[in-house]
Scaffold this active site. Structure first.
Site, PDB file in Angstrom:
ATOM      1  N   THR A 177       0.765  -1.264   0.000  1.00 17.24           N
ATOM      2  CA  THR A 177       0.000   0.000   0.000  1.00 17.24           C
ATOM      3  C   THR A 177       0.797   1.318   0.000  1.00 17.24           C
ATOM      4  O   THR A 177       1.853   1.419   0.620  1.00 17.24           O
ATOM      5  CB  THR A 177      -0.946   0.000   1.236  1.00 17.24           C
ATOM      6  OG1 THR A 177      -1.700  -1.193   1.242  1.00 17.24           O
ATOM      7  CG2 THR A 177      -1.911   1.160   1.238  1.00 17.24           C
ATOM      8  N   VAL A 230     -11.237  -8.015  -0.757  1.00 15.30           N
ATOM      9  CA  VAL A 230     -11.066  -6.569  -0.638  1.00 15.30           C
ATOM     10  C   VAL A 230     -10.496  -6.280   0.745  1.00 15.30           C
ATOM     11  O   VAL A 230     -11.034  -6.752   1.748  1.00 15.30           O
ATOM     12  CB  VAL A 230     -12.411  -5.822  -0.818  1.00 15.30           C
ATOM     13  CG1 VAL A 230     -12.221  -4.325  -0.618  1.00 15.30           C
ATOM     14  CG2 VAL A 230     -12.993  -6.106  -2.196  1.00 15.30           C
ATOM     15  N   GLY A 231      -9.414  -5.522   0.777  1.00 14.41           N
ATOM     16  CA  GLY A 231      -8.789  -5.193   2.058  1.00 14.41           C
ATOM     17  C   GLY A 231      -9.341  -3.903   2.630  1.00 14.41           C
ATOM     18  O   GLY A 231     -10.430  -3.438   2.275  1.00 14.41           O
ATOM     19  N   ASP A 232      -8.572  -3.306   3.520  1.00  9.21           N
ATOM     20  CA  ASP A 232      -9.011  -2.091   4.211  1.00  9.21           C
ATOM     21  C   ASP A 232      -9.003  -0.849   3.351  1.00  9.21           C
ATOM     22  O   ASP A 232      -9.772   0.093   3.576  1.00  9.21           O
ATOM     23  CB  ASP A 232      -8.063  -1.831   5.386  1.00  9.21           C
ATOM     24  CG  ASP A 232      -6.624  -1.646   4.879  1.00  9.21           C
ATOM     25  OD1 ASP A 232      -6.062  -2.636   4.360  1.00  9.21           O
ATOM     26  OD2 ASP A 232      -6.077  -0.534   4.973  1.00  9.21           O
ATOM     27  N   GLY A 284      -1.027  -1.736   6.166  1.00 14.29           N
ATOM     28  CA  GLY A 284      -0.818  -2.887   7.046  1.00 14.29           C
ATOM     29  C   GLY A 284      -1.798  -4.000   6.732  1.00 14.29           C
ATOM     30  O   GLY A 284      -2.409  -4.020   5.651  1.00 14.29           O
ATOM     31  N   HIS A 285      -1.970  -4.897   7.692  1.00 16.39           N
ATOM     32  CA  HIS A 285      -2.814  -6.075   7.488  1.00 16.39           C
ATOM     33  C   HIS A 285      -4.283  -5.654   7.389  1.00 16.39           C
ATOM     34  O   HIS A 285      -4.901  -5.248   8.383  1.00 16.39           O
ATOM     35  CB  HIS A 285      -2.597  -7.053   8.648  1.00 16.39           C
ATOM     36  CG  HIS A 285      -3.368  -8.312   8.495  1.00 16.39           C
ATOM     37  ND1 HIS A 285      -4.070  -8.884   9.525  1.00 16.39           N
ATOM     38  CD2 HIS A 285      -3.581  -9.110   7.408  1.00 16.39           C
ATOM     39  CE1 HIS A 285      -4.665  -9.988   9.098  1.00 16.39           C
ATOM     40  NE2 HIS A 285      -4.369 -10.137   7.820  1.00 16.39           N
TER      41      HIS A 285
HETATM   42  N1  GLY Z   1      -3.474  -2.891   3.493  1.00 16.91           N
HETATM   43  C1  GLY Z   1      -3.770  -3.426   2.250  1.00 16.91           C
HETATM   44  C2  GLY Z   1      -4.496  -4.670   2.272  1.00 16.91           C
HETATM   45  O1  GLY Z   1      -4.499  -5.380   3.282  1.00 16.91           O
HETATM   46  O2  GLY Z   1      -5.103  -4.990   1.285  1.00 16.91           O
END
Ligand code: GLY
Length: 342
Positions: free
Chosen positions: A201, A230-232, A253-254
């Site tokens: 990111t 889909v992430g954050d 991040g995660h």
């Molecule tokens: N931070 C990006 C994702 O986890 O997709």
């Protein structure tokens, strides 16, 4: 009706006038606001062979974003410009250089938000678009909704004449190498992220000389992610948030952890309680570690132009410009600076 006030108050107030709700723009007194931009290139265990190019990439993006502000441009334009520079740089996991999903494909997410009126544009699982942040801004300004995903998003991109590029143009040797390694060992996403060997990111936050804030975040997500995951990043309040009342945030991040704690909004909530940007960021990141064992980083700028860049991973490339001074770093506690001439 335009009401000018000199109060510390939300930029956009809603007055109930009986039959209809009238929106009254309240202009906050701008006490000598200096434009600021802060960018990040992702929080992860950046290997030594990518350290210098990561630092160069964020410095360049911060300078380009700041030149927009210095020439009288708005915060939205500045964060869009800075994130585009990061998307164009193959060192980072966004646009060119995005990581690959479980089928070796590129699916991109992005968001942009305007702190003046909370306008937001987000896109997820889009394909063949080199600058997702530009497309997110088009969604913000032209679509009848705030977020578009997958095939529908790509269809809208075509109607908006957004240029499509072949997947191969976005895929780098590094992304293929990372994908092959993870395919071989069949590690889970959580396991990979906890080892922090995960590219991640880019983002930017800014305040312009009118005191308006904005943020943008863009990503290819996590290597070997499920198709359609889909992430954050495009989730409002998780990957980014901007409100002139408090400030702007972009996170990294995660993704699953960030979504669970709505990290961007949590930082602003802490600032609304009176915490400094640095304390607000640290408390939010600590909460994410303690509550869901998730690591990451973030950048934030307050409505008065105070900023910070914080992370709980091994490294995060970041850079900021304020008063023509460029600051940047990569390792915990590292702050380098130089004077720039635009
Ligand atoms: N931070 C990006 C994702 O986890 O997709």
């Amino acid at each position: 009706m335009l009401v000018l006030k000199t109060l510390e108050a939300p930029f956009l107030q809603t007055q109930n006038t009986g039959a209809c709700v009238e929106h009254t723009i309240v202009q906050i007194q701008k006490m000598d606001i200096k434009p600021v931009i802060v960018v990040h290139g992702g929080a992860w265990a950046i290997p030594d062979d990518l350290a210098e190019s990561s630092k160069d990439g964020v410095r360049y993006a911060a300078k380009r974003g700041f030149s927009v502000l210095a020439n009288g441009g708005g915060a939205v334009q500045a964060v869009e410009c800075a994130v585009q520079m990061l998307e164009n740089n193959p060192v980072f996991d966004a646009g060119h250089g995005a990581v690959l999903n479980a089928e070796g494909d590129v699916e991109l997410d992005a968001i942009i938000m305007d702190g003046r009126n909370l306008a937001v544009g987000a896109v997820s699982c889009i394909k063949n678009i080199a600058n997702p942040v530009m497309f997110a801004r088009t969604v913000m300004e032209k679509a009848s909704c705030s977020m578009l995903t997958g095939a529908g998003a790509n269809k809208f991109a075509e109607t908006m004449n957004i240029k499509l590029v072949p997947k191969e143009e976005l895929v780098t040797e590094l992304a293929i190498k990372e994908w092959e390694q993870y395919q071989k060992y069949k590690q889970s996403v959580t396991c990979l992220f906890n080892s922090e060997q995960m590219h991640d990111t880019v983002g930017a936050v800014a305040i312009d000389n009118e005191g308006n804030v904005a943020c943008a975040t863009s990503t290819g997500g996590i290597t070997n992610k499920m198709v359609g995951r889909v992430g954050d990043c495009p989730i409002i309040g998780s990957g980014a948030y901007a409100d002139n009342f408090t400030g702007a945030v972009s996170t990294t991040g995660h993704g699953e952890s960030i979504m669970k704690v709505t990290l961007a909004r949590l930082v602003l909530f802490n600032m609304e309680k009176g915490e400094t940007p640095q304390d607000a960021a640290d408390h939010a990141l600590d909460y994410m570690v303690n509550k869901v064992n998730g690591r990451g980083g973030l950048i934030t700028v307050s409505k008065t132009g105070e900023w910070t860049a914080r992370f709980t991973t091994k490294r995060m490339a970041w850079a900021s410009v304020k008063n023509n001074v460029l600051m940047y770093g990569l390792n915990p506690g590292e702050i380098l600076n130089e004077v720039i001439h635009l």
